[in-house]
Motif scaffolding. Structure first.
Motif, PDB file in Angstrom:
ATOM      1  N   VAL A  46      22.824 -20.941 -99.777  1.00  0.00           N
ATOM      2  CA  VAL A  46      24.007 -21.717-100.194  1.00  0.00           C
ATOM      3  C   VAL A  46      25.102 -20.759-100.667  1.00  0.00           C
ATOM      4  N   SER A  47      24.705 -19.634-101.274  1.00  0.00           N
ATOM      5  CA  SER A  47      25.694 -18.650-101.759  1.00  0.00           C
ATOM      6  C   SER A  47      26.519 -18.033-100.629  1.00  0.00           C
ATOM      7  N   GLN A  48      25.952 -18.071 -99.405  1.00  0.00           N
ATOM      8  CA  GLN A  48      26.674 -17.448 -98.282  1.00  0.00           C
ATOM      9  C   GLN A  48      27.799 -18.322 -97.718  1.00  0.00           C
ATOM     10  N   ILE A  49      27.824 -19.566 -98.112  1.00  0.00           N
ATOM     11  CA  ILE A  49      28.863 -20.484 -97.578  1.00  0.00           C
ATOM     12  C   ILE A  49      30.173 -20.220 -98.328  1.00  0.00           C
ATOM     13  N   PRO A  50      31.303 -20.099 -97.622  1.00  0.00           N
ATOM     14  CA  PRO A  50      32.569 -19.794 -98.307  1.00  0.00           C
ATOM     15  C   PRO A  50      33.160 -21.015 -99.023  1.00  0.00           C
ATOM     16  N   TRP A  51      32.508 -21.403-100.102  1.00  0.00           N
ATOM     17  CA  TRP A  51      32.900 -22.638-100.826  1.00  0.00           C
ATOM     18  C   TRP A  51      34.335 -22.567-101.334  1.00  0.00           C
ATOM     19  N   GLU A  52      34.781 -21.320-101.654  1.00  0.00           N
ATOM     20  CA  GLU A  52      36.138 -21.171-102.202  1.00  0.00           C
ATOM     21  C   GLU A  52      37.211 -21.625-101.210  1.00  0.00           C
ATOM     22  N   GLN A  53      36.841 -21.712 -99.927  1.00  0.00           N
ATOM     23  CA  GLN A  53      37.816 -22.212 -98.937  1.00  0.00           C
ATOM     24  C   GLN A  53      37.929 -23.740 -98.955  1.00  0.00           C
ATOM     25  N   HIS A  54      36.978 -24.398 -99.612  1.00  0.00           N
ATOM     26  CA  HIS A  54      36.937 -25.873 -99.588  1.00  0.00           C
ATOM     27  C   HIS A  54      37.144 -26.506-100.963  1.00  0.00           C
ATOM     28  N   ILE A  55      36.673 -25.802-102.013  1.00  0.00           N
ATOM     29  CA  ILE A  55      36.642 -26.417-103.347  1.00  0.00           C
ATOM     30  C   ILE A  55      37.590 -25.666-104.270  1.00  0.00           C
ATOM     31  N   ARG A  56      38.450 -26.409-104.957  1.00  0.00           N
ATOM     32  CA  ARG A  56      39.388 -25.768-105.894  1.00  0.00           C
ATOM     33  C   ARG A  56      38.632 -25.296-107.133  1.00  0.00           C
ATOM     34  N   GLU A  57      39.039 -24.152-107.636  1.00  0.00           N
ATOM     35  CA  GLU A  57      38.333 -23.598-108.803  1.00  0.00           C
ATOM     36  C   GLU A  57      38.552 -24.460-110.053  1.00  0.00           C
ATOM     37  N   ASP A  58      39.587 -25.326-110.037  1.00  0.00           N
ATOM     38  CA  ASP A  58      39.778 -26.247-111.155  1.00  0.00           C
ATOM     39  C   ASP A  58      39.301 -27.657-110.787  1.00  0.00           C
ATOM     40  N   GLY A  59      38.505 -27.754-109.725  1.00  0.00           N
ATOM     41  CA  GLY A  59      38.040 -29.075-109.262  1.00  0.00           C
ATOM     42  C   GLY A  59      36.829 -29.568-110.039  1.00  0.00           C
ATOM     43  N   TYR A  60      36.298 -30.703-109.590  1.00  0.00           N
ATOM     44  CA  TYR A  60      35.093 -31.283-110.205  1.00  0.00           C
ATOM     45  C   TYR A  60      34.086 -31.509-109.077  1.00  0.00           C
ATOM     46  N   LEU A  61      32.862 -31.044-109.292  1.00  0.00           N
ATOM     47  CA  LEU A  61      31.861 -31.027-108.234  1.00  0.00           C
ATOM     48  C   LEU A  61      30.601 -31.794-108.644  1.00  0.00           C
ATOM     49  N   SER A  62      30.076 -32.594-107.725  1.00  0.00           N
ATOM     50  CA  SER A  62      28.755 -33.214-107.939  1.00  0.00           C
ATOM     51  C   SER A  62      27.864 -32.827-106.761  1.00  0.00           C
ATOM     52  N   VAL A  63      26.597 -32.581-107.038  1.00  0.00           N
ATOM     53  CA  VAL A  63      25.645 -32.301-105.961  1.00  0.00           C
ATOM     54  C   VAL A  63      24.560 -33.363-105.992  1.00  0.00           C
ATOM     55  N   MET A  64      24.354 -34.022-104.871  1.00  0.00           N
ATOM     56  CA  MET A  64      23.300 -35.032-104.719  1.00  0.00           C
ATOM     57  C   MET A  64      22.289 -34.490-103.728  1.00  0.00           C
ATOM     58  N   SER A  65      21.040 -34.909-103.820  1.00  0.00           N
ATOM     59  CA  SER A  65      20.095 -34.389-102.835  1.00  0.00           C
ATOM     60  C   SER A  65      18.976 -35.366-102.524  1.00  0.00           C
ATOM     61  N   SER A  66      18.393 -35.144-101.364  1.00  0.00           N
ATOM     62  CA  SER A  66      17.193 -35.860-100.953  1.00  0.00           C
ATOM     63  C   SER A  66      16.219 -34.769-100.516  1.00  0.00           C
ATOM     64  N   VAL A  67      15.122 -34.623-101.256  1.00  0.00           N
ATOM     65  CA  VAL A  67      14.258 -33.442-101.063  1.00  0.00           C
ATOM     66  C   VAL A  67      12.793 -33.837-100.878  1.00  0.00           C
ATOM     67  N   GLU A  68      12.185 -33.275 -99.857  1.00  0.00           N
ATOM     68  CA  GLU A  68      10.722 -33.339 -99.727  1.00  0.00           C
ATOM     69  C   GLU A  68      10.272 -31.927 -99.378  1.00  0.00           C
ATOM     70  N   ASN A  69       9.906 -31.166-100.419  1.00  0.00           N
ATOM     71  CA  ASN A  69       9.488 -29.777-100.237  1.00  0.00           C
ATOM     72  C   ASN A  69       8.379 -29.525-101.253  1.00  0.00           C
ATOM     73  N   PRO A  70       7.268 -28.874-100.812  1.00  0.00           N
ATOM     74  CA  PRO A  70       6.107 -28.756-101.704  1.00  0.00           C
ATOM     75  C   PRO A  70       6.383 -27.968-102.986  1.00  0.00           C
ATOM     76  N   THR A  71       7.426 -27.122-103.011  1.00  0.00           N
ATOM     77  CA  THR A  71       7.675 -26.322-104.212  1.00  0.00           C
ATOM     78  C   THR A  71       8.605 -27.039-105.201  1.00  0.00           C
ATOM     79  N   ILE A  72       9.124 -28.195-104.807  1.00  0.00           N
ATOM     80  CA  ILE A  72      10.102 -28.892-105.655  1.00  0.00           C
ATOM     81  C   ILE A  72       9.486 -30.197-106.172  1.00  0.00           C
ATOM     82  N   ARG A  73       9.329 -30.262-107.502  1.00  0.00           N
ATOM     83  CA  ARG A  73       8.747 -31.483-108.052  1.00  0.00           C
ATOM     84  C   ARG A  73       9.829 -32.484-108.466  1.00  0.00           C
ATOM     85  N   ASP A  74      10.983 -31.935-108.863  1.00  0.00           N
ATOM     86  CA  ASP A  74      12.051 -32.798-109.345  1.00  0.00           C
ATOM     87  C   ASP A  74      13.310 -32.516-108.506  1.00  0.00           C
ATOM     88  N   THR A  75      13.771 -33.539-107.815  1.00  0.00           N
ATOM     89  CA  THR A  75      14.947 -33.404-106.945  1.00  0.00           C
ATOM     90  C   THR A  75      16.133 -32.819-107.701  1.00  0.00           C
TER      91      THR A  75
END
Ligand SMILES: C[S@@+](CC[C@H](N)C(=O)[O-])C[C@H]1O[C@@H](n2cnc3c(N)ncnc32)[C@H](O)[C@@H]1O
Length: 376
Positions: A78-107
């Motif tokens: 995720v760090s490799q994606i050029p987020w600064e080209q899309h998201i303003r540094e004074d913006g507000y961000l939410s991350v939602m997810s849907s996860v089924e991975n054996p190492t992740i217990r809490d989404t």
């Protein structure tokens, strides 16, 4: 701007209707999934889909797919994606997810890791980090992670598209706006004949029928979409899309739309909701028992959404109501497609007519049927 895959999510059983909407808007249908439809397009196309779609919930624009076995690999990718080209540094961000991975217990942990990668990257590039939280009122990033395959999207809708913004007074058991639109379309209403909705409650079915009949974009009543917070957003292009939608809308209907309910408070609420949606003048409201509803000559569609009765004892009390609905359809609705939307299988056959068609829908997680009766 280049094309990318766009995934539009929706409840189960809706994809065929959503796919049809997508085609009519001029987009290709790449795949129908159990709870979504895949198409492709540019950023402006996401704005158009948000403005026009009636049965979809979220318009997700694919950013990147990559493999990740655990949270550290997710962070690195995720760090490799050029987020600064899309998201303003004074913006507000939410991350939602849907996860089924054996190492992740809490989404929430996966969402947090993804959010950290985004804000750390922006901090490194711009020396300032955007605020973040759960509100989905600014930029929304969606992480879909299955085993070791990840897909990262911009959720260009934010709040689901079912939140049109017109339902000021919801009452009890209102139907979601997107489900109501799906029911209206499945019932065959396209605006050319009459639409009769006894037991209208807060008026969602009649309002969606009016929006469909007038060819009015359902997103016109909504003020905020997540795409507005991305750097790619162009206010002028959005105003143009809105203007086109406004001038495409008809200002009269060929048939009548009639909405009634025995509860005067419900009729008042339905009228106010219709006013907020800008369609009050296209719906005839009345407070009466459903059996007294005016059914105009000329045929069309009648849609009932009676109570289902979720507790023991309630089903029995509803049997005579469903029987009376059957009588009403037989006596007053010749030339109509009579439809009953219900979530109680014990009541399906109490209408006393043989359905010509049954369609399954899901209201939250309750399996429901749209029973259709052709009344000759
Ligand atoms: C499940 S709600 C309808 C919800 C509606 N689709 C909405 O989106 O708000 C059922 C409605 O039927 C109405 N109702 C119940 N019995 C009735 C009757 N005999 N005649 C007319 N309306 C009735 C109730 O007042 C209630 O508003």
């Amino acid at each position: 701007m280049s094309k990318s895959k766009i995934l539009i999510t929706c409840p189960k059983a809706i994809p065929p209707l959503l796919a049809e909407e997508i085609r009519v808007l001029g987009f290709p249908v790449l795949r129908e999934l159990p709870a979504g439809v895949e198409t492709e397009g540019r950023f402006e196309d996401c704005m158009k889909l948000n403005l026009w779609l009636r049965t979809g919930h979220r318009v997700l624009r694919l950013v990147k797919t990559f493999p990740a076995r655990h949270a550290e690999e997710l962070y690195a990718q995720v760090s490799q994606i050029p987020w600064e080209q899309h998201i303003r540094e004074d913006g507000y961000l939410s991350v939602m997810s849907s996860v089924e991975n054996p190492t992740i217990r809490d989404t929430r942990f996966a969402s947090l890791k993804c959010k950290d990668a985004i804000v750390d990257r922006i901090k490194k590039e711009r020396d300032r980090r955007p605020d973040s939280g759960p509100l989905c009122e600014g930029v929304v990033v969606f992480l879909y992670w299955r085993q070791s395959e990840c897909a990262i999207y911009f959720d260009t809708s934010g709040e689901p598209l079912s939140k049109r913004g017109y339902r000021k007074i919801p009452l009890q058991a209102p139907m979601q706006e997107t489900l109501a639109a799906a029911v209206v379309l499945a019932a065959g209403w396209r605006g050319d004949r009459n639409f009769v909705n006894p037991m209208c409650g807060s008026g969602t079915l009649a309002i969606e029928a009016a929006l469909i009949g007038l060819d009015r974009a359902p997103g016109l009543t909504r003020g905020n979409f997540a795409f507005m917070h991305l750097k790619e957003f162009n206010q002028g292009a959005w105003e143009l899309l809105r203007k086109d939608a406004e001038s495409a809308a008809a200002n009269s209907l060929r048939g009548n739309i009639i909405a009634t309910d025995v509860d005067e408070g419900a009729v008042r609420a339905a009228r106010q909701n219709a006013a907020a949606a800008g369609v009050e003048n296209f719906i005839e409201f009345a407070a009466c028992d459903f059996a007294e509803t005016r059914v105009p000559e000329g045929g069309g569609v009648v849609v009932f959404n009676p109570e289902y009765g979720e507790r023991m004892g309630e089903t029995q009390a509803l049997v005579p109501v469903y029987r009376r609905i059957g009588d009403f359809l037989k006596r007053k609705c010749r030339g109509y497609n009579g439809c009953v939307f219900t979530g109680n299988p014990k009541l399906f056959n109490k209408v006393g007519l043989k359905p010509s068609r049954q369609r399954t829908f899901f209201n939250s997680n309750i399996e429901c049927r749209l029973l259709e009766f052709e009344i000759y």
